[in-house]
Design a protein around this motif. Sequence first.
Motif, PDB file in Angstrom:
ATOM      1  N   THR A   1       1.289  26.367   0.464  1.00 52.24           N
ATOM      2  CA  THR A   1       0.633  26.046   1.734  1.00 52.24           C
ATOM      3  C   THR A   1       1.277  24.815   2.363  1.00 52.24           C
ATOM      4  N   VAL A   2       1.619  23.845   1.539  1.00 51.61           N
ATOM      5  CA  VAL A   2       2.306  22.649   2.037  1.00 51.61           C
ATOM      6  C   VAL A   2       3.628  23.051   2.673  1.00 51.61           C
ATOM      7  N   LYS A   3       4.375  23.920   1.990  1.00 51.52           N
ATOM      8  CA  LYS A   3       5.663  24.379   2.516  1.00 51.52           C
ATOM      9  C   LYS A   3       5.485  25.057   3.873  1.00 51.52           C
ATOM     10  N   THR A   4       4.431  25.830   4.006  1.00 48.92           N
ATOM     11  CA  THR A   4       4.146  26.495   5.282  1.00 48.92           C
ATOM     12  C   THR A   4       3.871  25.471   6.369  1.00 48.92           C
ATOM     13  N   HIS A   5       3.048  24.468   6.055  1.00 49.10           N
ATOM     14  CA  HIS A   5       2.732  23.424   7.038  1.00 49.10           C
ATOM     15  C   HIS A   5       3.993  22.656   7.442  1.00 49.10           C
ATOM     16  N   VAL A   6       4.834  22.337   6.470  1.00 52.94           N
ATOM     17  CA  VAL A   6       6.072  21.607   6.769  1.00 52.94           C
ATOM     18  C   VAL A   6       6.957  22.445   7.687  1.00 52.94           C
ATOM     19  N   SER A   7       7.095  23.724   7.378  1.00 52.17           N
ATOM     20  CA  SER A   7       7.921  24.602   8.216  1.00 52.17           C
ATOM     21  C   SER A   7       7.387  24.674   9.636  1.00 52.17           C
ATOM     22  N   ARG A   8       6.083  24.807   9.775  1.00 52.79           N
ATOM     23  CA  ARG A   8       5.481  24.874  11.115  1.00 52.79           C
ATOM     24  C   ARG A   8       5.659  23.561  11.872  1.00 52.79           C
ATOM     25  N   LEU A   9       5.508  22.449  11.161  1.00 56.41           N
ATOM     26  CA  LEU A   9       5.712  21.141  11.782  1.00 56.41           C
ATOM     27  C   LEU A   9       7.132  21.010  12.319  1.00 56.41           C
ATOM     28  N   LEU A  10       8.092  21.374  11.496  1.00 51.19           N
ATOM     29  CA  LEU A  10       9.492  21.258  11.900  1.00 51.19           C
ATOM     30  C   LEU A  10       9.757  22.102  13.145  1.00 51.19           C
ATOM     31  N   GLY A  11       9.183  23.297  13.177  1.00 49.66           N
ATOM     32  CA  GLY A  11       9.366  24.162  14.335  1.00 49.66           C
ATOM     33  C   GLY A  11       8.716  23.603  15.590  1.00 49.66           C
ATOM     34  N   LYS A  12       7.475  23.152  15.462  1.00 46.33           N
ATOM     35  CA  LYS A  12       6.747  22.625  16.620  1.00 46.33           C
ATOM     36  C   LYS A  12       7.389  21.362  17.179  1.00 46.33           C
ATOM     37  N   LEU A  13       7.904  20.525  16.275  1.00 47.92           N
ATOM     38  CA  LEU A  13       8.486  19.251  16.694  1.00 47.92           C
ATOM     39  C   LEU A  13       9.985  19.352  16.960  1.00 47.92           C
ATOM     40  N   GLU A  14      10.515  20.553  16.794  1.00 46.17           N
ATOM     41  CA  GLU A  14      11.941  20.818  17.001  1.00 46.17           C
ATOM     42  C   GLU A  14      12.815  19.883  16.165  1.00 46.17           C
ATOM     43  N   LEU A  15      12.471  19.793  14.883  1.00 44.01           N
ATOM     44  CA  LEU A  15      13.212  18.963  13.938  1.00 44.01           C
ATOM     45  C   LEU A  15      13.959  19.861  12.959  1.00 44.01           C
ATOM     46  N   ARG A  16      15.037  19.317  12.390  1.00 40.49           N
ATOM     47  CA  ARG A  16      15.855  20.116  11.474  1.00 40.49           C
ATOM     48  C   ARG A  16      15.527  19.881  10.010  1.00 40.49           C
ATOM     49  N   SER A  17      14.904  18.755   9.689  1.00 45.70           N
ATOM     50  CA  SER A  17      14.664  18.447   8.282  1.00 45.70           C
ATOM     51  C   SER A  17      13.378  17.643   8.105  1.00 45.70           C
ATOM     52  N   ARG A  18      12.911  17.622   6.871  1.00 45.51           N
ATOM     53  CA  ARG A  18      11.721  16.846   6.557  1.00 45.51           C
ATOM     54  C   ARG A  18      12.007  15.357   6.655  1.00 45.51           C
ATOM     55  N   VAL A  19      13.282  14.975   6.510  1.00 40.73           N
ATOM     56  CA  VAL A  19      13.652  13.570   6.671  1.00 40.73           C
ATOM     57  C   VAL A  19      13.407  13.142   8.124  1.00 40.73           C
ATOM     58  N   GLN A  20      13.798  13.990   9.070  1.00 44.15           N
ATOM     59  CA  GLN A  20      13.532  13.688  10.471  1.00 44.15           C
ATOM     60  C   GLN A  20      12.026  13.586  10.720  1.00 44.15           C
ATOM     61  N   ALA A  21      11.258  14.457  10.085  1.00 45.63           N
ATOM     62  CA  ALA A  21       9.803  14.419  10.245  1.00 45.63           C
ATOM     63  C   ALA A  21       9.244  13.112   9.671  1.00 45.63           C
TER      64      ALA A  21
END
Length: 59
Positions: A30-50
């Motif tokens: 579920t965490v992985k899903t949230h991270v993926s959705r966050l990256l998409g919504k924020l137009e980021l390429r990596s969790r480091v950018q997030a």
Amino acid sequence: TRREREVLSCLGEGMSNADIAARLDMAEATVKTHVSRLLGKLELRSRVQAAVLAQELGI
């Protein structure tokens, strides 16, 4: 969503998916899903950018 903001906050602290799952009492998948959705919504390429964004925003 509220949960995505919580995950983003944890990313800002440099937490791993497993650590986030334990803190927020959810499955690691579920965490992985949230991270993926966050990256998409924020137009980021990596969790480091997030993580950097979270710190910049003070989340």
